[in-house]
Design an enzyme around this catalytic site. Structure first.
Site, short mmCIF file in Angstrom:
data_model
loop_
_atom_site.label_atom_id
_atom_site.label_comp_id
_atom_site.label_asym_id
_atom_site.label_seq_id
_atom_site.Cartn_x
_atom_site.Cartn_y
_atom_site.Cartn_z
N HIS A 88 4.20 -42.65 81.70
CA HIS A 88 4.53 -41.25 82.00
C HIS A 88 3.66 -40.35 81.13
O HIS A 88 3.53 -40.56 79.93
CB HIS A 88 6.00 -40.96 81.71
N ASP A 169 19.86 -34.54 86.25
CA ASP A 169 18.65 -33.94 85.68
C ASP A 169 18.02 -32.94 86.63
O ASP A 169 17.56 -31.88 86.21
CB ASP A 169 17.63 -35.04 85.33
N ARG A 176 17.67 -24.84 83.71
CA ARG A 176 16.92 -24.56 82.47
C ARG A 176 15.69 -23.73 82.76
O ARG A 176 15.30 -22.88 81.96
CB ARG A 176 16.53 -25.88 81.80
N SER A 191 15.49 -35.38 79.84
CA SER A 191 15.07 -35.15 81.22
C SER A 191 14.05 -36.19 81.66
O SER A 191 14.17 -36.81 82.72
CB SER A 191 14.49 -33.73 81.35
N LYS A 195 15.03 -40.15 84.05
CA LYS A 195 14.37 -40.58 85.29
C LYS A 195 13.65 -41.90 85.09
O LYS A 195 13.67 -42.76 85.98
CB LYS A 195 13.41 -39.49 85.77
#
Length: 440
Positions: A88, A169, A176, A191, A195
């Site tokens: 990621h 999320d 947010r 967050s 995932k």
């Protein structure tokens, strides 16, 4: 848990006053908010602001993340004979690394289940890039994802997250985004990691960007986020490490969807910009070590052409045609140097903003993007240039945006005094620090 066990106001007040929320309080409020009963948007917004101001402990953050994972489906990939590992990135300018990295790591023997997103603002989205390939589809069922990972000739998948993956999320992030509560390390970390944990990968490598083109502008902030995410991974039983990498300068020589696909293919064919190759290999080595495959040298696999074969197989598996021409913009224009000198800096942020302005990005979720729009970068740090030399080529279907983009690109380049040395200034190291495992 009984719906009468807690109420939203008492949870908000507890965090507002600096208390550590219990596991039961966190479980209740995340579940109640996700289901849409007993916790209103304004109450969750107040809690998010209290978390921004008061923070959360490691235990609270782990509980918050686990509650978001439990709000939906947690994927699993039974029966695979290869270890699963994912990467990621926190996002940057010209960050096309997933495109060569996923097929390379698959060609080295791992299975790579990657759920990616679309771009917003100046940071490009992996799905937007891949959707510039004719016929390519991001929306896959879980069964199709499993089939791709199990296929010995594919072994990797890049897809959009399904609706039932960490729905808490998705709902909280939208809140947010409009309440000034994005900048909270515990909320950012939970967050991202909710995932990734729900995705079902066995190991995870994080590419945490640092610099003007990144969400985290300083190494200290990036390190804090990386440590929080590595801890969340460890607490969830997912082997996790992080590399802090430079995003003060754009990655590669292109910023834009189809432009970056073309450049990624050049890397897979054995060429491409040196920095893209370097970071791809650094992340591949980290992923392979996490998957227990560190005996494989990804540089050898890249040179062999096996990663390019995997790329073509991945594209075909998801409905795309790897041989179809990539989209091109209808209009181009250039930005030239306004003086003689040596390029001492190319600031990532204005380059990313220029590409966004030209149509490569979106201002709001759901906005369309131009597949062919973006910026080509013709000069590198250390290059000697003369007045009138081309620094950038702009691509767009909307030429009325050229002037605004040109202003950004002109401001992105810093020229120093001319020198006889072609490449006097040195670029900062791409990999700044490693966090996780023995590197923590």
């Amino acid at each position: 848990m009984s719906g009468d066990a807690f109420d939203a106001v008492s949870v908000v007040v507890a965090k507002r006053d600096g208390a550590e929320l219990s596991t039961a309080q966190i479980d209740w409020i995340v579940d109640a908010y996700t289901r849409g009963d007993r916790v209103a948007d304004e109450q969750m917004a107040a809690l998010a602001m209290a978390i921004c101001l008061r923070g959360m402990t490691r235990r609270e953050t782990a509980d918050w993340t686990a509650a978001m994972v439990r709000s939906g489906t947690r994927l699993d990939f039974p029966g695979l004979t290869r270890p699963t590992v994912d990467k990621h990135s926190t996002g940057g300018v010209g960050d096309k690394i997933t495109l060569p990295l996923a097929p390379l790591v698959a060609a080295c023997g791992a299975a790579v289940p990657q759920l990616s997103g679309r771009g917003l603002g100046h940071t490009g989205g992996t799905l937007d890039k891949l959707e510039s390939l004719a016929g390519w589809r991001a929306d896959l069922t879980v069964d199709r994802m499993r089939a791709a990972l199990a296929d010995p000739g594919v072994g990797a998948v890049v897809a959009a997250a399904t609706e039932d993956l960490a729905p808490a999320d998705r709902k909280l992030y939208a809140l947010r985004d409009v309440t000034g509560t994005v900048e909270s390390i515990p909320l950012i970390a939970s967050s991202i990691m909710s995932k990734k944990i729900a995705e079902g990968t066995g190991a995870l490598v994080l590419d945490v960007k640092v610099g003007s083109g990144a969400f985290m502008k300083t190494a200290d902030a990036a390190r804090e986020l990386a440590v929080a995410m590595v801890e969340l991974g460890a607490d969830a039983g997912v082997a996790t490490s992080a590399l802090l990498t430079d995003m003060s300068t754009p990655l590669g020589a292109t910023v834009g969807n189809a432009l970056e696909v073309r450049e990624s293919c050049e890397v897979l064919e054995g060429g491409g910009p040196a920095d893209v190759v370097e970071l791809t290999l650094a992340l591949a080595r980290e992923m392979l070590a996490a998957a227990g495959l560190d005996a494989v040298d990804p540089a050898d696999v890249l040179r062999s052409g096996a990663a390019y074969d995997r790329w073509r197989a991945m594209v075909r598996f998801q409905g795309g045609d790897p041989d179809a021409p990539l989209p091109t913009a209808r209009h181009t224009d250039i930005v030239t140097a306004d003086a003689d000198g040596v390029v001492t800096a190319i600031d990532a942020l204005p380059v990313g903003l220029a590409a966004w302005r030209l149509g490569a990005g979106r201002e709001r979720q759901g906005d369309p993007v131009q597949a062919g729009a973006g910026v080509e970068i013709h000069a590198a740090i250390g290059d000697a240039v003369r007045r009138g030399d081309t620094l950038f080529t702009m691509h767009t279907d909307t030429p009325e945006y050229f002037d605004a983009a040109r202003e950004r690109l002109t401001a992105a380049v810093t020229l120093g005094a001319h020198t006889s040395e072609r490449r006097a200034p040195e670029r900062r190291a791409l990999v700044i620090e490693r966090i996780g495992g023995s590197g923590r």
